[in-house]
Design a protein around this motif. Structure first.
Motif, short mmCIF file in Angstrom:
data_model
loop_
_atom_site.label_atom_id
_atom_site.label_comp_id
_atom_site.label_asym_id
_atom_site.label_seq_id
_atom_site.Cartn_x
_atom_site.Cartn_y
_atom_site.Cartn_z
N GLU A 201 8.23 -0.41 -9.25
CA GLU A 201 7.62 -1.19 -8.16
C GLU A 201 6.42 -0.46 -7.56
OE1 GLU A 201 8.09 -4.32 -7.10
OE2 GLU A 201 9.45 -4.47 -8.82
N LEU A 202 6.54 0.87 -7.43
CA LEU A 202 5.42 1.65 -6.89
C LEU A 202 4.19 1.58 -7.80
CD1 LEU A 202 7.09 4.89 -5.45
CD2 LEU A 202 5.84 3.15 -4.16
N LEU A 203 4.41 1.76 -9.10
CA LEU A 203 3.28 1.74 -10.04
C LEU A 203 2.67 0.35 -10.17
CD1 LEU A 203 4.53 4.17 -12.85
CD2 LEU A 203 2.91 4.62 -11.01
N LYS A 204 3.47 -0.68 -9.97
CA LYS A 204 2.93 -2.05 -9.96
C LYS A 204 1.85 -2.19 -8.88
CE LYS A 204 6.79 -4.91 -11.62
NZ LYS A 204 7.86 -5.84 -11.17
N GLN A 205 2.08 -1.51 -7.75
CA GLN A 205 1.13 -1.61 -6.64
C GLN A 205 -0.23 -1.04 -7.01
OE1 GLN A 205 2.60 0.07 -2.97
NE2 GLN A 205 4.22 -1.46 -2.75
N GLY A 206 -0.24 -0.08 -7.96
CA GLY A 206 -1.50 0.51 -8.38
C GLY A 206 -2.41 -0.48 -9.07
N ASN A 207 -1.80 -1.46 -9.76
CA ASN A 207 -2.56 -2.49 -10.47
C ASN A 207 -3.63 -1.87 -11.38
OD1 ASN A 207 -3.05 -5.16 -11.15
ND2 ASN A 207 -4.57 -5.44 -9.53
N GLY A 208 -3.25 -0.76 -12.02
CA GLY A 208 -4.17 -0.10 -12.95
C GLY A 208 -5.07 0.94 -12.31
N ASN B 130 0.81 -1.24 0.00
CA ASN B 130 0.00 0.00 0.00
C ASN B 130 0.84 1.28 0.00
OD1 ASN B 130 -2.39 -1.65 0.35
ND2 ASN B 130 -1.88 -1.77 2.52
N SER B 131 2.12 1.17 -0.35
CA SER B 131 2.99 2.35 -0.30
C SER B 131 2.53 3.44 -1.26
CB SER B 131 4.45 1.96 -0.61
OG SER B 131 5.00 1.25 0.47
N LEU B 132 2.20 3.06 -2.49
CA LEU B 132 1.78 4.07 -3.48
C LEU B 132 0.56 4.84 -2.97
CD1 LEU B 132 2.16 5.26 -6.37
CD2 LEU B 132 0.46 3.59 -7.13
N GLN B 133 -0.41 4.11 -2.46
CA GLN B 133 -1.64 4.75 -1.97
C GLN B 133 -1.34 5.69 -0.80
OE1 GLN B 133 -4.72 1.92 -1.15
NE2 GLN B 133 -6.20 3.46 -0.45
N ILE C 122 6.30 -0.19 -16.87
CA ILE C 122 6.38 -1.21 -15.82
C ILE C 122 7.08 -2.47 -16.32
CG2 ILE C 122 4.98 -2.79 -14.39
CD1 ILE C 122 2.95 -0.50 -14.06
N GLN C 123 6.75 -2.88 -17.53
CA GLN C 123 7.29 -4.14 -18.05
C GLN C 123 8.68 -4.01 -18.66
OE1 GLN C 123 4.59 -6.26 -20.61
NE2 GLN C 123 2.88 -6.08 -19.19
N PHE C 124 8.91 -2.88 -19.37
CA PHE C 124 10.16 -2.77 -20.14
C PHE C 124 11.00 -1.54 -19.79
CE2 PHE C 124 6.77 -4.56 -22.95
CZ PHE C 124 7.20 -5.88 -22.92
N ASN C 125 10.57 -0.77 -18.76
CA ASN C 125 11.26 0.47 -18.40
C ASN C 125 11.37 1.41 -19.60
OD1 ASN C 125 12.55 2.26 -16.68
ND2 ASN C 125 14.58 1.40 -17.02
N LYS C 126 10.30 1.48 -20.37
CA LYS C 126 10.28 2.31 -21.58
C LYS C 126 9.93 3.76 -21.25
CE LYS C 126 8.40 2.19 -26.29
NZ LYS C 126 7.42 1.52 -27.18
N ASN C 127 10.66 4.70 -21.83
CA ASN C 127 10.46 6.14 -21.62
C ASN C 127 10.42 6.53 -20.13
OD1 ASN C 127 10.21 6.69 -24.43
ND2 ASN C 127 8.08 5.99 -24.37
N PHE D 101 -5.02 4.23 -9.82
CA PHE D 101 -4.04 5.15 -9.26
C PHE D 101 -4.70 6.30 -8.51
CE2 PHE D 101 -2.15 3.25 -13.11
CZ PHE D 101 -1.05 2.64 -12.53
N PRO D 102 -3.98 6.89 -7.54
CA PRO D 102 -4.50 8.05 -6.80
C PRO D 102 -4.77 9.22 -7.75
CG PRO D 102 -2.56 7.15 -5.71
CD PRO D 102 -2.67 6.46 -7.03
N GLN D 103 -5.69 10.07 -7.38
CA GLN D 103 -6.12 11.19 -8.24
C GLN D 103 -4.96 12.08 -8.69
OE1 GLN D 103 -9.22 11.12 -9.30
NE2 GLN D 103 -8.83 12.84 -10.67
N PRO D 104 -4.01 12.45 -7.81
CA PRO D 104 -2.89 13.29 -8.28
C PRO D 104 -2.07 12.62 -9.39
CG PRO D 104 -2.96 13.27 -5.89
CD PRO D 104 -3.93 12.22 -6.35
N LEU D 105 -1.96 11.30 -9.33
CA LEU D 105 -1.23 10.57 -10.37
C LEU D 105 -2.00 10.59 -11.69
CD1 LEU D 105 0.52 7.27 -9.22
CD2 LEU D 105 1.49 9.24 -10.37
N LEU D 106 -3.30 10.41 -11.61
CA LEU D 106 -4.13 10.44 -12.83
C LEU D 106 -4.02 11.81 -13.51
CD1 LEU D 106 -7.34 8.56 -11.57
CD2 LEU D 106 -5.53 7.68 -13.08
N LYS D 107 -3.99 12.86 -12.70
CA LYS D 107 -3.82 14.21 -13.25
C LYS D 107 -2.46 14.36 -13.92
CE LYS D 107 -6.86 16.79 -10.12
NZ LYS D 107 -6.93 17.80 -9.04
#
Length: 318
Positions: A177-184, A139-142, A208-213, A186-192
């Protein structure tokens, strides 16, 4: 309005340095919000928390020792009228009902209202916040977007320099790792942030999968750092780490009759309670890997003596 500060932990036992740090944290947060009241919560974990020394003494004894610490703070420091310290037994009561430890998220959601969460600080050592920003704790991301954190640096200045904690923490982020926790989700500030920077769901997946961009996501670190307040290094007691609870347990395990050592670490009332109730006397059998055990060394000595005796007897028989 009231700003709540959560200081969670085992507190077995709480030390003088714990009290000094709590007073300094509360005073520092007040300096940032001078018009507010500060409620500082000593929030001990319940006995189901997965640390062996939690069960060395009863929950009631840990609460009594924290009550003694609050009295010590008020008698040794000039506590402003708009700062109060509270021994908060919410997790202990929750454990009695649910027979399980509480997570930070569970405690915050069920113990504090949505309105209180907007001005809620969670105390973390620099080690703890690093585990958070690396996504090592659930629950770190949250939580990093839900509340604020007050962080104190217990590392020596030789490791990261003086007052360099902020830069050090910034370099420890593991955004994947943090974004993995979101599982799709995400908190409102992140969506913005995603919307503002034209980051699509596919972009997030690819990162998340390939460290792209990765550069597209760097700004998330700054968003999170806005919710972390760092206690100035000079306000962290030098003795905090060297006089932590485990040192007290060591003294009690090995030098139970030596009060001089105990007096350096804990308040007189806590010392009296520990000695009156004979607390921690049995702890060496609970976590022998953590402490030097007299009993084990005695057993080894007695075994070696018995072996030598048996050898001498056998020689005589021969």
């Amino acid at each position: 309005s009231t700003i709540n500060i959560i200081d969670g932990g085992v507190f077995s036992p709480p030390t003088k340095a714990t009290g000094q740090l709590a007073f300094n944290i509360a005073s520092f947060v007040l300096s940032k919000h001078p018009k507010n009241k500060i409620q500082y919560h000593f929030l001990p974990t319940n006995k189901y928390y997965n640390k062996p020394w939690v069960r060395c003494v009863s929950e009631e004894d840990r609460l009594i020792m924290l009550d003694n610490l609050v009295k010590y703070i008020h008698s040794n420091y000039k506590v402003p009228s708009n700062i109060s310290f509270k021994v908060d037994d919410w997790e202990i009561k929750w454990g009695k009902k649910n027979k399980a430890p509480s997570t930070s998220l569970n405690t915050i959601n069920n113990h504090f209202s949505k309105a209180q969460q907007k001005s809620l600080y969670l105390c973390h050592s620099i080690e703890n916040i690093i585990q958070r920003v690396k996504g090592e704790w659930q629950n770190s991301l949250q939580l990093l977007f839900m509340i604020k954190f007050i962080v104190y640096d217990i590392y020596s200045s030789e490791i990261i320099g003086s007052n360099n904690a902020q830069n050090y923490v910034f370099k420890q982020f593991d955004l994947i790792e943090l974004l993995k926790q979101g599982n799709g989700t995400f908190p409102q500030p992140l969506l913005k942030y995603f919307n503002k920077n034209n980051i699509s769901k596919q972009d997030i997946e690819d990162f998340i999968q390939f460290n792209k961009n990765p550069n597209k996501f760097e700004g998330i670190k700054n968003l999170i750092m806005q919710n972390i307040l760092f206690l100035p290094k000079h306000l962290v007691p030098e003795s905090y780490k060297s006089m932590a609870g485990n040192r007290v347990r060591e003294e009690l395990d090995v030098y139970y009759s030596s009060l001089k050592n105990l007096q350096k670490f804990i308040t007189p009332e806590t010392q009296k309670h520990i000695l009156d109730q004979n607390l921690y006397h049995h702890c060496k059998s609970t976590y022998q890997s953590k402490l030097v055990s007299k009993t084990r060394s005695k057993k080894r000595t007695s075994k070696s003596k018995s072996k030598s005796k048996s050898k001498s007897k056998s020689k005589k028989k021969k």
